[in-house]
Design an enzyme around this catalytic site. Structure first.
Site, PDB file in Angstrom:
ATOM      1  N   GLU A   1     -42.007 -17.019   8.251  1.00 33.14           N
ATOM      2  CA  GLU A   1     -41.313 -16.227   9.271  1.00 33.14           C
ATOM      3  C   GLU A   1     -41.960 -14.852   9.415  1.00 33.14           C
ATOM      4  OE1 GLU A   1     -36.915 -18.181   9.489  1.00 33.14           O
ATOM      5  OE2 GLU A   1     -37.146 -16.554   8.058  1.00 33.14           O
TER       6      GLU A   1
ATOM      7  N   CYS B   1     -36.905 -12.663  -7.485  1.00 33.41           N
ATOM      8  CA  CYS B   1     -36.014 -11.495  -7.458  1.00 33.41           C
ATOM      9  C   CYS B   1     -34.612 -11.999  -7.102  1.00 33.41           C
ATOM     10  CB  CYS B   1     -36.497 -10.466  -6.447  1.00 33.41           C
ATOM     11  SG  CYS B   1     -38.138  -9.844  -6.868  1.00 33.41           S
TER      12      CYS B   1
ATOM     13  N   CYS C   1     -33.005 -11.819  -3.453  1.00 30.60           N
ATOM     14  CA  CYS C   1     -33.901 -12.115  -2.339  1.00 30.60           C
ATOM     15  C   CYS C   1     -33.752 -13.558  -1.855  1.00 30.60           C
ATOM     16  CB  CYS C   1     -35.339 -11.849  -2.769  1.00 30.60           C
ATOM     17  SG  CYS C   1     -36.551 -12.366  -1.548  1.00 30.60           S
TER      18      CYS C   1
ATOM     19  N   CYS D   1     -42.080 -17.648  -2.482  1.00 29.58           N
ATOM     20  CA  CYS D   1     -42.452 -16.625  -3.464  1.00 29.58           C
ATOM     21  C   CYS D   1     -42.017 -17.097  -4.845  1.00 29.58           C
ATOM     22  CB  CYS D   1     -41.788 -15.287  -3.133  1.00 29.58           C
ATOM     23  SG  CYS D   1     -42.346 -13.970  -4.239  1.00 29.58           S
TER      24      CYS D   1
ATOM     25  N   CYS E   1     -34.034  -7.411   6.448  1.00 30.82           N
ATOM     26  CA  CYS E   1     -34.825  -7.330   5.227  1.00 30.82           C
ATOM     27  C   CYS E   1     -34.262  -8.248   4.134  1.00 30.82           C
ATOM     28  CB  CYS E   1     -34.801  -5.889   4.764  1.00 30.82           C
ATOM     29  SG  CYS E   1     -35.916  -5.598   3.447  1.00 30.82           S
TER      30      CYS E   1
ATOM     31  N   CYS F   1     -43.254  -7.276  10.656  1.00 31.42           N
ATOM     32  CA  CYS F   1     -43.132  -7.604   9.238  1.00 31.42           C
ATOM     33  C   CYS F   1     -43.725  -9.000   9.031  1.00 31.42           C
ATOM     34  CB  CYS F   1     -41.657  -7.555   8.843  1.00 31.42           C
ATOM     35  SG  CYS F   1     -41.373  -8.031   7.140  1.00 31.42           S
TER      36      CYS F   1
HETATM   37  S1  SF4 Z   1     -38.340  -9.547  -3.102  1.00 31.11           S
HETATM   38 FE1  SF4 Z   1     -38.480 -11.763  -2.639  1.00 31.11          FE
HETATM   39  S2  SF4 Z   1     -40.463 -11.997  -1.589  1.00 31.11           S
HETATM   40 FE2  SF4 Z   1     -40.484  -9.981  -2.599  1.00 31.11          FE
HETATM   41  S3  SF4 Z   1     -41.448 -10.357  -4.620  1.00 31.11           S
HETATM   42 FE3  SF4 Z   1     -39.225 -10.555  -4.926  1.00 31.11          FE
HETATM   43  S4  SF4 Z   1     -38.820 -12.752  -4.639  1.00 31.11           S
HETATM   44 FE4  SF4 Z   1     -40.829 -12.353  -3.769  1.00 31.11          FE
END
Ligand code: SF4
Length: 396
Positions: free
Chosen positions: A118, A142, A145, A138, A369, A131
């Site tokens: 995206e 996190c 996220c 990923c 975000c 963005c």
């Molecule tokens: S915030 Fe999300 S996209 Fe960014 S490094 Fe952490 S897990 Fe990965």
């Protein structure tokens, strides 16, 4: 280093991390979108062409956004024919577009038969920010996220990264010519979409060089921002090899909390990260780092957290960007209240830090975000293998 350094031309071409098999690499056309000007010059030299041809072709692809060699009128007919036979200009394809009430646009882009990423465009009165994503999913987990919930599939190639800018720019100018109210062009690119850009450094570096090139998107260094969760050794490389703005996904002012929110912190704790930031800013006095801090209700939003944050940021030329959390399905956190964010911000301002609160944009289309998810084939086993190769068993 350019994408060509490890390639032999013209028949055996293997662009960065394409994820394609050996047989496919031997027969596939060369995607010229994988190269910056240096890479194009190297490739063209294998065809007996002079380096200035690279500038011409870069301009055709990225300034005029042409994807057909026949239109490249200042190239000889012979070269155009040769390029048509050997090469292609292939960005990811847009498969879906959503437009928010506030004008934010989100595109779903297909990068291979099973994976989608995206890309989001955020228009504001004085700028247009794109963005973009750097990986399919990923691996860094996190805990706040949405991308992390998708797992990880692979790194994007240069063409898949810069192709997002190409597609967005082309789409925006098409909308403009159709009479839609999109007076905005892309003035800023932030690498804050799906993925950790510093884990795909070689491809990201070439893509950012194309964004900065006067014969392509001509973006000033302060208008190309790489956002990292804090891979300290790679911040050092970024410092030495690229001239772009840096944003750090900090999100917590102490290790105990950051280990939970941003697990890469177990490998590169806050003190090491802050030292890397100091070195990054020292390299060029005009640099100011953006510290991103997502506001999670009753998790990291207390006045004592603001005071700790002011403390660890001492001596670093930076500004703090507070991001009200954007909830997504299955999220275990809530957004901090407006009053709490205001108090947090006041403490930082009193401590001498420029502190802004990010306006939430595009949340009606899940483009805000931390909400980008794409569609990722994986996941778990590939994710685990990937973490192993990074020596990051602790980041789980
Ligand atoms: S915030 Fe999300 S996209 Fe960014 S490094 Fe952490 S897990 Fe990965």
């Amino acid at each position: 280093m350019s994408a060509l350094d490890s390639a032999v031309y013209p028949l055996v071409v293997k662009p960065l991390s394409s994820g394609c098999g050996e047989k496919e690499a031997l027969t596939a056309k060369i995607n010229l979108m994988d190269f910056d000007v240096e890479g194009l010059a190297q490739f063209l030299s294998t065809l007996g062409e002079k380096p200035y041809r690279a500038l011409q072709i870069l301009k055709w692809i990225h300034k005029r956004r042409v994807d057909n060699f026949a239109e490249m009128s200042d190239l000889s007919k012979k070269l155009r024919d040769q390029l048509s036979e050997l090469c292609e200009i292939k960005p990811p394809s847009i498969t879906n577009e959503q437009c928010s009430e506030d004008g934010t646009r989100k595109w779903l882009m297909k990068v291979d038969s099973k994976n989608y990423i995206e890309t989001v465009f955020i228009p504001e009165p004085d700028r247009g920010t794109l963005c973009i994503s750097s990986q399919v999913g990923c691996a860094l987990n996190c805990s706040f996220c949405s991308t992390a919930t998708q797992g990880f599939n692979r790194n994007l190639t240069v063409s898949e990264i810069i192709g997002q800018v190409w597609q967005a720019a082309r789409r925006l100018s098409a909308l403009k010519s159709e009479g839609e109210d999109t007076s905005h062009t892309i003035t800023n690119v932030v690498m804050m979409g799906m993925g950790e850009p510093l884990l795909n450094f070689e491809a990201v570096k070439i893509a950012m060089a194309i964004m900065r090139d006067d014969n392509a998107y001509a973006l000033p260094r302060r208008r190309v921002t790489l956002s990292t969760s804090g891979l300290v050794p790679m911040i050092e490389r970024l410092n030495l090899e690229c001239d772009v703005a840096l944003a750090v996904s900090l999100h917590a002012p102490n290790n105990e909390l950051r280990n939970v929110l941003v697990p890469i912190n177990k490998k590169y704790p806050i003190a090491l990260l802050m030292e890397a930031c100091r070195r990054y800013a020292r390299q060029d006095k005009r640099r100011k780092i953006t510290m991103e801090y997502v506001m999670l209700k009753e998790v990291n939003d207390k006045p004592e957290h603001a005071r700790q944050l002011a403390n660890i940021l001492q001596g670093i030329p930076c500004k703090v960007n507070l991001i009200p959390f954007n909830p997504f399905g299955g999220a275990k956190y809530e957004r901090s209240t407006k009053d709490t964010i205001f108090t947090f911000r006041s403490i930082l301002i009193r401590a001498g830090f420029i502190t802004t609160v990010r306006k939430t944009r595009g949340d009606d289309i899940d483009a805000a975000c931390g909400q980008l998810v794409g569609k990722v084939l994986d996941k778990t086993k590939r994710n685990a293998r990937y973490l192993e190769t990074l020596g990051r068993e602790s980041v789980k």
